[in-house]
Enzyme design. Structure first.
Site, PDB file in Angstrom:
ATOM      1  N   HIS A 307       3.041 -34.875  21.703  1.00 34.74           N
ATOM      2  CA  HIS A 307       4.105 -34.081  22.341  1.00 34.74           C
ATOM      3  C   HIS A 307       4.766 -33.205  21.280  1.00 34.74           C
ATOM      4  O   HIS A 307       4.910 -33.605  20.136  1.00 34.74           O
ATOM      5  CB  HIS A 307       5.160 -35.013  22.975  1.00 34.74           C
ATOM      6  CG  HIS A 307       6.056 -34.298  23.934  1.00 34.74           C
ATOM      7  ND1 HIS A 307       7.105 -33.519  23.513  1.00 34.74           N
ATOM      8  CD2 HIS A 307       6.043 -34.224  25.279  1.00 34.74           C
ATOM      9  CE1 HIS A 307       7.707 -33.009  24.576  1.00 34.74           C
ATOM     10  NE2 HIS A 307       7.089 -33.419  25.654  1.00 34.74           N
ATOM     11  N   ASP A 364       2.330 -36.973  30.685  1.00 38.11           N
ATOM     12  CA  ASP A 364       1.322 -36.330  31.550  1.00 38.11           C
ATOM     13  C   ASP A 364       0.083 -37.207  31.709  1.00 38.11           C
ATOM     14  O   ASP A 364      -0.559 -37.204  32.755  1.00 38.11           O
ATOM     15  CB  ASP A 364       0.907 -34.980  30.951  1.00 38.11           C
ATOM     16  CG  ASP A 364       2.097 -34.058  30.765  1.00 38.11           C
ATOM     17  OD1 ASP A 364       2.286 -33.550  29.640  1.00 38.11           O
ATOM     18  OD2 ASP A 364       2.874 -33.909  31.723  1.00 38.11           O
TER      19      ASP A 364
HETATM   20  C1  MLT Z   1       8.770 -31.461  29.825  1.00 34.41           C
HETATM   21  O1  MLT Z   1       9.143 -32.536  30.294  1.00 34.41           O
HETATM   22  O2  MLT Z   1       9.245 -30.350  30.156  1.00 34.41           O
HETATM   23  C2  MLT Z   1       7.612 -31.487  28.867  1.00 34.41           C
HETATM   24  O3  MLT Z   1       7.551 -32.712  28.192  1.00 34.41           O
HETATM   25  C3  MLT Z   1       7.558 -30.320  27.912  1.00 34.41           C
HETATM   26  C4  MLT Z   1       8.696 -30.172  26.946  1.00 34.41           C
HETATM   27  O4  MLT Z   1       9.737 -30.820  27.023  1.00 34.41           O
HETATM   28  O5  MLT Z   1       8.511 -29.298  26.062  1.00 34.41           O
END
Ligand code: MLT
Length: 428
Positions: A307, A364
């Site tokens: 992430h 995800d």
């Molecule tokens: C989100 O929940 O929007 C995703 O993990 C992406 C992010 O936070 O950059």
């Protein structure tokens, strides 16, 4: 700690205030940098740049912390409901029972959409991706509720615009799915709760009711709670930027849906399942693909791992992994795709290559597995992400408007041709 940062530019000193948030996050306020020095900063992807000051969501990527209005997601996922979390994000406090009842009932009476919207829906081919339909139909709400275009709506009028969006997006999302499989749409049943009503609209048939499974409803509530907000991610930043031009909530969220559609953002959960299906189609040898992922000359990359913000683990993934195991067990799901997922997960959590690169399973990875187990089709996974993120987008748009933030207008460093004169065609 000093109250300001000092930059020396061409021998001249410039002092900029330091901003410290309630969680001790520190920022250099460069609002006057260009006016005073002629310099701008450059930060491709804004990874080091704060776009705003916000009181909605706090996350700590190093410690794996995520809180909505100060409440840890672990407690909200365990004890709250998605509609209560939506209230918390949008209005800033946990509701009393009376407040929650009013919010819930206001949403229930607005779940229908104008029948003319069905004519727009019918215009889409069955091959249309549900995210494209969702973005278009959410934007089309401005046609049915033109008062939402007024940037000076009263507080009550803004609230009705918000309620309508919370109420109608699930209906539109379910209808986009029905359109994609050529089935007749289901109308909302307002005796059902928010998540149950969505499942009914997704899976009921004209000839038979959809039998609600409490495990499925509970898992969906949890999934939507965990996706409800994530501070200034790509789609939320899009909603705020579009909204900063005094565009309506519907136009701003429509733009956010388009941003979320990207495979590097909300589309990642669909890409995870497509990756697993490709591995299965290739013979199901997860070890072969783990080796490919480690080969720098091989273009194959594992989707659903690591992430941008979380350095060690995604706190949402920890909760969803547990929920995935519960759902698969309760539903007695036996799916070879999920077996491959477990093998990749095992590798990512134990193989030093992935551990060193912090390529752990993220939200995800597990959400795609649960959605598949719940019977949600792959190209609806990102729609599910949008359904969850809706209250976060609304809360962030509302905060931006209430803070009277200026229109977003980033600068650039020009690297093109310097001045040159037009060349007539016969001289080129
Ligand atoms: C989100 O929940 O929007 C995703 O993990 C992406 C992010 O936070 O950059």
């Amino acid at each position: 700690m000093s109250d300001f940062a000092e930059i020396i530019l061409e021998g001249k000193s410039y002092k900029m205030p330091i901003v410290v948030g309630t969680e001790n996050e520190k920022a250099i306020d460069i609002n006057n940098l260009r006016a005073e020095s002629g310099y701008i900063t450059l930060d491709s992807g804004y990874k080091n740049t704060g776009a705003t000051e916000s009181a909605i969501t706090f996350l700590d990527g190093e410690e794996g912390i995520l809180r909505y209005r100060g409440y840890p997601i672990e407690q909200l996922a365990e004890k709250s409901s998605f509609i209560e979390v939506a209230y918390l994000l949008i209005y800033g406090a946990l509701p009393t029972q009376q407040e929650l009842d009013v919010f819930t009932n206001e949403i229930k009476i607005h779940t229908l959409v104008n029948e003319d919207m069905r004519k727009i829906l019918d215009g889409f081919p069955s091959t249309a991706h549900p995210m494209g339909i969702l973005s278009a139909l959410i934007s089309s709400l401005t046609a049915f509720y033109p008062e939402s275009l007024n940037p000076n709506q009263s507080k009550d009028e803004v609230n009705l615009t918000i309620i309508r969006l919370m109420a109608k997006l699930p209906t539109i999302a379910a209808w986009s799915y029905k359109n994609s499989i050529g089935h007749p749409v289901n109308y909302p049943k307002n005796k059902l709760d928010y998540c149950s009503n969505f499942l009914h609209m997704m899976f009921a048939y004209p000839t038979e009711e959809y039998e609600l499974n409490p495990v499925v409803v509970s898992a969906l509530n949890k999934l939507l709670i965990l996706h409800a907000d994530h501070e200034q991610n790509c789609s939320t930043s899009t909603v705020r930027l579009v909204g900063s031009a005094n565009a309506s909530l519907y136009s701003s969220v429509s733009a956010g849906i388009s941003a979320l559609w990207g495979p590097l953002h909300g589309g990642a959960n669909q890409a995870v399942i497509e990756m697993l299906e490709a591995i299965k189609a290739d013979g199901g040898d997860s070890k072969k693909f783990i080796a490919k992922a480690k080969d720098k000359d091989d273009p194959f990359r594992l989707m659903g791992f690591g992430h941008r913000v979380y350095k060690n683990f995604d706190p949402r993934a920890t909760i969803i992994k547990k929920a995935a195991d519960e759902v698969l067990t309760a539903l007695g799901v036996n799916d070879p795709i999920l077996d491959i997922a477990k093998e990749l997960e095992e590798a990512a959590l134990t193989d030093q290559y992935f551990v060193d690169r912090k390529l752990y399973p993220n939200v995800d990875f597990y959400s795609g597995i649960i959605y598949r187990a719940l019977g949600i089709p792959t190209d609806m996974f990102t729609v599910m992400f949008a359904l969850g993120r809706l209250p976060g987008w609304i809360a962030q748009w509302k905060e931006m408007r209430e803070q009277k933030e200026p229109i977003g207008r980033p600068r650039q460093v020009y690297t093109g041709d310097t001045e040159r004169n037009y060349v007539p065609m016969n001289e080129r």
